[in-house]
Design a protein around this motif. Structure first.
Motif, mmCIF file in Angstrom:
data_model
loop_
_atom_site.group_PDB
_atom_site.id
_atom_site.type_symbol
_atom_site.label_atom_id
_atom_site.label_comp_id
_atom_site.label_asym_id
_atom_site.label_seq_id
_atom_site.Cartn_x
_atom_site.Cartn_y
_atom_site.Cartn_z
ATOM 1 N N ASN A 1 14.923 2.490 5.309
ATOM 2 C CA ASN A 1 16.094 1.724 4.903
ATOM 3 C C ASN A 1 15.634 0.362 4.369
ATOM 4 O O ASN A 1 14.447 -0.001 4.463
ATOM 5 C CB ASN A 1 17.131 1.610 6.030
ATOM 6 N N PHE A 2 16.595 -0.385 3.815
ATOM 7 C CA PHE A 2 16.248 -1.648 3.171
ATOM 8 C C PHE A 2 15.640 -2.641 4.164
ATOM 9 O O PHE A 2 14.684 -3.345 3.849
ATOM 10 C CB PHE A 2 17.488 -2.259 2.507
ATOM 11 N N ASP A 3 16.185 -2.678 5.392
ATOM 12 C CA ASP A 3 15.695 -3.653 6.375
ATOM 13 C C ASP A 3 14.216 -3.406 6.683
ATOM 14 O O ASP A 3 13.429 -4.344 6.841
ATOM 15 C CB ASP A 3 16.497 -3.560 7.681
ATOM 16 N N GLU A 4 13.846 -2.127 6.774
ATOM 17 C CA GLU A 4 12.438 -1.804 7.051
ATOM 18 C C GLU A 4 11.549 -2.254 5.897
ATOM 19 O O GLU A 4 10.465 -2.817 6.114
ATOM 20 C CB GLU A 4 12.275 -0.289 7.247
ATOM 21 N N VAL A 5 12.024 -2.011 4.660
ATOM 22 C CA VAL A 5 11.229 -2.398 3.493
ATOM 23 C C VAL A 5 11.126 -3.928 3.414
ATOM 24 O O VAL A 5 10.064 -4.479 3.102
ATOM 25 C CB VAL A 5 11.831 -1.797 2.195
ATOM 26 N N LEU B 1 27.645 5.735 -1.652
ATOM 27 C CA LEU B 1 27.495 4.500 -2.435
ATOM 28 C C LEU B 1 26.622 3.485 -1.694
ATOM 29 O O LEU B 1 25.820 2.763 -2.306
ATOM 30 C CB LEU B 1 28.867 3.895 -2.750
ATOM 31 N N ALA B 2 26.782 3.442 -0.360
ATOM 32 C CA ALA B 2 25.956 2.508 0.426
ATOM 33 C C ALA B 2 24.481 2.891 0.282
ATOM 34 O O ALA B 2 23.604 2.026 0.135
ATOM 35 C CB ALA B 2 26.378 2.532 1.888
ATOM 36 N N LYS B 3 24.196 4.186 0.296
ATOM 37 C CA LYS B 3 22.798 4.645 0.151
ATOM 38 C C LYS B 3 22.279 4.280 -1.243
ATOM 39 O O LYS B 3 21.123 3.873 -1.414
ATOM 40 C CB LYS B 3 22.755 6.162 0.358
ATOM 41 N N ALA B 4 23.169 4.414 -2.254
ATOM 42 C CA ALA B 4 22.737 4.126 -3.630
ATOM 43 C C ALA B 4 22.409 2.640 -3.800
ATOM 44 O O ALA B 4 21.388 2.291 -4.416
ATOM 45 C CB ALA B 4 23.821 4.548 -4.618
ATOM 46 N N ILE B 5 23.244 1.775 -3.236
ATOM 47 C CA ILE B 5 22.960 0.334 -3.417
ATOM 48 C C ILE B 5 21.714 -0.049 -2.616
ATOM 49 O O ILE B 5 20.908 -0.878 -3.038
ATOM 50 C CB ILE B 5 24.192 -0.554 -3.078
ATOM 51 N N GLU B 6 21.534 0.610 -1.481
ATOM 52 C CA GLU B 6 20.330 0.356 -0.671
ATOM 53 C C GLU B 6 19.080 0.751 -1.474
ATOM 54 O O GLU B 6 18.074 0.030 -1.474
ATOM 55 C CB GLU B 6 20.421 1.162 0.620
ATOM 56 N N LEU B 7 19.188 1.862 -2.174
ATOM 57 C CA LEU B 7 18.065 2.327 -2.977
ATOM 58 C C LEU B 7 17.759 1.348 -4.116
ATOM 59 O O LEU B 7 16.594 1.010 -4.377
ATOM 60 C CB LEU B 7 18.424 3.695 -3.556
ATOM 61 N N ILE B 8 18.829 0.874 -4.771
ATOM 62 C CA ILE B 8 18.630 -0.105 -5.845
ATOM 63 C C ILE B 8 17.903 -1.333 -5.284
ATOM 64 O O ILE B 8 16.990 -1.884 -5.891
ATOM 65 C CB ILE B 8 19.985 -0.496 -6.478
ATOM 66 N N MET B 9 18.309 -1.740 -4.079
ATOM 67 C CA MET B 9 17.674 -2.924 -3.474
ATOM 68 C C MET B 9 16.206 -2.666 -3.144
ATOM 69 O O MET B 9 15.355 -3.522 -3.360
ATOM 70 C CB MET B 9 18.423 -3.309 -2.209
ATOM 71 N N ILE B 10 15.909 -1.479 -2.626
ATOM 72 C CA ILE B 10 14.510 -1.160 -2.294
ATOM 73 C C ILE B 10 13.661 -1.156 -3.574
ATOM 74 O O ILE B 10 12.581 -1.739 -3.630
ATOM 75 C CB ILE B 10 14.422 0.207 -1.567
ATOM 76 N N LEU B 11 14.193 -0.527 -4.620
ATOM 77 C CA LEU B 11 13.406 -0.389 -5.856
ATOM 78 C C LEU B 11 13.175 -1.727 -6.563
ATOM 79 O O LEU B 11 12.200 -1.885 -7.291
ATOM 80 C CB LEU B 11 14.097 0.576 -6.829
ATOM 81 N N HIS B 12 14.112 -2.671 -6.379
ATOM 82 C CA HIS B 12 13.983 -3.962 -7.069
ATOM 83 C C HIS B 12 13.419 -5.058 -6.162
ATOM 84 O O HIS B 12 13.352 -6.218 -6.560
ATOM 85 C CB HIS B 12 15.354 -4.442 -7.572
ATOM 86 N N GLY C 1 0.794 -1.229 0.000
ATOM 87 C CA GLY C 1 0.000 0.000 0.000
ATOM 88 C C GLY C 1 0.825 1.277 0.000
ATOM 89 O O GLY C 1 0.314 2.349 -0.307
ATOM 90 N N TYR C 2 2.094 1.214 0.363
ATOM 91 C CA TYR C 2 2.909 2.434 0.417
ATOM 92 C C TYR C 2 3.546 2.730 -0.940
ATOM 93 O O TYR C 2 4.154 1.830 -1.548
ATOM 94 C CB TYR C 2 4.039 2.292 1.438
ATOM 95 N N PRO C 3 3.480 4.000 -1.412
ATOM 96 C CA PRO C 3 4.123 4.337 -2.696
ATOM 97 C C PRO C 3 5.636 4.132 -2.623
ATOM 98 O O PRO C 3 6.263 4.472 -1.615
ATOM 99 C CB PRO C 3 3.801 5.821 -2.882
ATOM 100 N N ILE C 4 6.197 3.611 -3.699
ATOM 101 C CA ILE C 4 7.635 3.315 -3.736
ATOM 102 C C ILE C 4 8.457 4.585 -3.492
ATOM 103 O O ILE C 4 9.521 4.534 -2.864
ATOM 104 C CB ILE C 4 8.014 2.616 -5.071
ATOM 105 N N GLU C 5 7.955 5.733 -3.963
ATOM 106 C CA GLU C 5 8.712 6.990 -3.787
ATOM 107 C C GLU C 5 8.902 7.285 -2.295
ATOM 108 O O GLU C 5 9.973 7.729 -1.872
ATOM 109 C CB GLU C 5 7.971 8.175 -4.438
ATOM 110 N N GLN C 6 7.837 7.050 -1.506
ATOM 111 C CA GLN C 6 7.929 7.350 -0.071
ATOM 112 C C GLN C 6 8.857 6.361 0.632
ATOM 113 O O GLN C 6 9.646 6.734 1.496
ATOM 114 C CB GLN C 6 6.546 7.308 0.574
ATOM 115 N N LEU C 7 8.760 5.102 0.263
ATOM 116 C CA LEU C 7 9.622 4.097 0.899
ATOM 117 C C LEU C 7 11.080 4.380 0.559
ATOM 118 O O LEU C 7 11.962 4.294 1.417
ATOM 119 C CB LEU C 7 9.222 2.691 0.436
ATOM 120 N N ALA C 8 11.337 4.721 -0.714
ATOM 121 C CA ALA C 8 12.720 4.982 -1.138
ATOM 122 C C ALA C 8 13.294 6.193 -0.397
ATOM 123 O O ALA C 8 14.472 6.215 -0.044
ATOM 124 C CB ALA C 8 12.770 5.200 -2.651
#
Ligand code: ACO
Length: 426
Positions: free
Chosen positions: A84-88, A218-229, A73-80
């Protein structure tokens, strides 16, 4: 093709063989055809499941026309932007974002289960050094089915949860080891002082002769890639995991099947193809020729990273990855990257071109992710492996959902087009 037509009565209870309509919380309704074969002797024909809801699921929702992606139910933009990845991962696997205590416990579980068994490490030596990382991952993840004999009653909630955590916790180490082994470097263990995303980076890029210093950008960027995928509802690899699981198969074997499916170029391999295309284009001046080719009906060439089976609007993940890519390139002093200049110009030209507008072809998640991963130091052969690490959360969430529903075995039918009965005459 037959010229006969069936008139299916949908949702009219007074009709002779009405088909009920099922309503989800949002999205198109579904015609329930389960009784069709018994009552009317008919099958539905939908190769590739383009118009078929293969299951019901409460995990992820996509509205392709709006360019909307929701996790629980949560929009991906808000989660991103806010999680953090663990929460998602907790959200996808358990249905809700964790409170502080639940998060701490979930993270502790991930740390407790992130090590690879020493015998698993010895598998790597059996592979050729030039093996594709996805080939290694298919083998190693499947082989984990031979471990954990004490917790393999997968009808028990406790064993389901343990398998799910093990898969999410170990996948970064499995992927990173498939790279370090191919690079001839020693396999690195997880470091429990680091978060999930930073740990993946240190296992990928750390060297035995110097300390690894995590770059937070870079850690934030890889975390974002993981959340989005992390999940994308009933895509090919997730559907594969669900179908394998429907027979009661071991979850590690089910995930191995998912990894095998993701490996295909039509699924997880497109970002590598985008990078190759941008390299071939070379500079923005050559773009008009490329766009002309993409529009030519007699030329099989397509703009890689454009178009999507479900999104008929801007893929919301592509917009987030584009901004992150610009940020990372500037952080690394690569703001003049010719690849990025070419990509931005290609996007600008394509989005103002009548052909792409009419066919609703927008950049998809793969359009910028290859440039980002390349800038961070990932070799292109690892792109799909990074995707597999991220998607593991989605796969296990669907596996848990299916187990908890008590789903029976999947058994699609077919429209038989082979020979009619005939006699063997010898
Ligand atoms: N470049 C040029 N034309 C395109 C493109 C493209 N990237 N994508 C679709 N078209 C055209 C087709 O030629 C077709 O034209 P026509 O109607 O005149 O025959 C029309 O648009 C529809 O194409 P389909 O293939 O039927 O559309 P579909 O929605 O089924 O395909 C797909 C989606 C496979 C992703 C397609 O857009 C494509 O091949 N894109 C490039 C590859 C790519 O980026 N894949 C990654 C997808 S994202 C992911 O998997 C994570």
């Amino acid at each position: 093709m037959s010229n006969q037509f069936a008139n299916l009565v949908v949702g009219d209870a007074s009709a002779q063989n009405p088909l009920p309509i099922l309503k989800g919380t949002i999205g198109p309704d579904a015609v329930d055809v389960r009784a069709l074969l018994d009552k009317q002797g008919l099958l539905t024909f939908d190769p590739g499941f383009r118009s078929t809801a293969s299951c019901q699921s409460a995990i992820t929702y996509i509205d392709g026309d709006k360019g909307q992606l929701l996790y629980r139910g949560y929009p991906i933009e808000q989660l991103a932007a806010q999680c953090n990845f663990d929460e998602v991962a907790h959200l996808l696997m358990h249905g809700e974002l964790p409170n502080a205590e639940e998060l701490a416990s979930f993270q502790q579980d991930l740390r407790d289960h992130n090590l690879l068994h020493d015998q698993v490490l010895s598998f790597y030596r059996g592979f050729r050094r030039d093996a594709h990382p996805m080939a290694v991952m298919v083998g190693v993840v499947g082989a984990l089915s031979a471990f954990y004999q004490d917790s393999q009653d997968y009808n028990r909630d406790a064993d389901q949860q343990k398998a799910a955590i093990r898969l999410v916790a170990k996948m970064p180490a499995i992927a990173a080891a498939s790279f370090t082994y191919s690079a001839g470097r020693p396999i690195r263990h997880p470091d429990n002082s680091l978060d999930y995303a930073s740990n993946f980076l240190q296992m990928m890029f750390g060297k035995p002769n110097e300390p690894y210093i995590v770059d937070p950008v870079l850690a934030k960027a890889i975390e974002l890639i993981m959340i989005l995928h992390a999940d994308h509802e009933q895509n090919a690899s997730t559907s594969t995991v669900r179908m394998a699981a429907s027979s009661g198969a071991n979850p590690f074997a089910c995930l191995s099947a998912g990894i095998a499916t993701l490996w295909g170029p039509a699924h997880g391999g497109a970002n590598e193809a985008v990078l190759l295309m941008l390299e071939e284009i070379g500079s923005p001046e050559r773009i008009p020729d490329v766009v002309k080719r993409a529009k030519d009906k007699n030329d099989p060439f397509r703009l890689m990273g454009f178009g999507h089976r479900v999104y008929k609007n801007y893929d919301p993940r592509a917009a987030i990855i584009r901004d992150t890519t610009l940020n990372v390139l500037s952080h690394l002093g690569m703001e003049n990257s010719p690849l990025m200049a070419t990509a931005l110009e290609l996007e600008r030209i394509a989005l103002s071109d009548e052909y792409f507008i009419k066919k609703k072809l927008y950049p998809n998640v793969d359009f910028y992710s290859g440039i980002l991963l390349r800038a961070m130091g990932f070799p292109s052969r690892m792109f799909t492996a990074v995707f597999a690490v991220a998607r593991t959360v989605g796969w296990v969430s669907h596996w848990l959902e299916l187990k908890q529903e008590g789903h029976g075995i999947d058994r699609p039918r077919q429209l038989y087009t082979g020979p009619t009965p005939r006699q063997l005459e010898r």
